[in-house]
Design an enzyme around this catalytic site. Structure first.
Site, short mmCIF file in Angstrom:
data_model
loop_
_atom_site.label_atom_id
_atom_site.label_comp_id
_atom_site.label_asym_id
_atom_site.label_seq_id
_atom_site.Cartn_x
_atom_site.Cartn_y
_atom_site.Cartn_z
N CYS A 77 66.72 53.44 61.27
CA CYS A 77 65.96 52.78 61.71
C CYS A 77 64.86 51.70 60.61
O CYS A 77 65.42 51.40 59.80
CB CYS A 77 64.88 54.17 61.93
SG CYS A 77 62.89 53.16 63.36
N HIS A 177 67.62 56.76 65.48
CA HIS A 177 67.18 57.64 64.55
C HIS A 177 68.54 58.95 64.99
O HIS A 177 68.16 59.41 66.17
CB HIS A 177 65.89 58.82 65.12
CG HIS A 177 64.96 57.97 64.79
ND1 HIS A 177 64.14 57.60 63.69
CD2 HIS A 177 63.82 56.83 65.44
CE1 HIS A 177 63.08 57.30 63.03
NE2 HIS A 177 62.49 56.57 64.62
N GLU A 179 68.75 61.58 63.80
CA GLU A 179 68.49 63.42 63.55
C GLU A 179 68.01 63.60 65.21
O GLU A 179 67.75 64.47 64.87
CB GLU A 179 67.82 63.08 62.18
CG GLU A 179 66.38 62.17 62.62
CD GLU A 179 66.02 60.84 62.41
OE1 GLU A 179 65.25 59.96 62.05
OE2 GLU A 179 67.40 60.58 62.00
#
Length: 195
Positions: A77, A177, A179
């Site tokens: 990001c 992202h 994650e």
């Protein structure tokens, strides 16, 4: 294996930690130069605004440290954007690892900015995308993006095509992202950790 998450003024590291926990990976969250240099893998996450984050990196000397690293580095990001040459967000000079500028999405009828939510990526060309299905869906939150360029190893369309992932030498980056991108994001992180 020693994995370091770089500590700087661009948050959301907790979700990165949770993702690494799910993979059974141990990690250290630090801004200490010696710890970062001695890591096997370095993760450079980011949520926030480019100029504020770059100012913090400069104060800590991380703007010089990160481009000098020789082990695999993954920026996500805002972390990816700061690895580029320049960002239109507050006219910010970035680290220049990737020789490309980050531009704001133009105002376009039918498209909201920021680009927020799930979107598919394609045109893979990175070891990090090994094992991914075609047009895998990942989660984006951003108003600025790097155009498709020689470093692009996955792309996405929103308003126009842009770089979803970049790669140069030991530096890898994802605009989305990882994650919080479900199984696809976990696979990308797992591929990074096993490079």
């Amino acid at each position: 294996m020693k994995t370091v998450i770089i500590k700087y003024n661009a948050g959301n590291v907790q979700s990165v930690m949770y993702a690494l926990d799910r993979l059974g990976a141990s990690y250290l969250y630090t801004d200490d130069e010696a710890e970062i240099r001695s890591a096997d893998k370095v993760i450079f996450p980011g949520v926030g605004e480019a100029s504020t984050a770059m100012n913090y990196l400069r104060r800590k000397g991380l703007d010089r440290l990160i481009p000098s690293l020789t082990q695999p580095v993954l920026g996500t990001c805002v972390g990816m954007q700061l690895m580029c040459r320049y960002s239109e967000e507050n006219n910010t000079t970035c680290m220049g690892i990737f020789d490309v500028d980050v531009l704001r999405f133009p105002a376009t009828p039918g498209f909201k900015v920021p680009h927020m939510g799930w979107n598919s990526i394609h045109a893979y060309g990175s070891p990090l995308t090994a094992g991914l299905p075609e047009d895998a869906y990942v989660y984006f939150v951003h108003s600025y993006a790097a155009p498709v360029c020689p470093f692009t190893v996955a792309s996405c369309e929103y308003v126009h095509p842009f770089s979803a992932m970049l790669h140069k030498d030991n530096f890898y980056a994802a605009q989305f992202h990882c994650e919080i991108s479900g199984e696809v994001g976990q696979r990308i992180l797992s591929n990074f950790l096993t490079l």
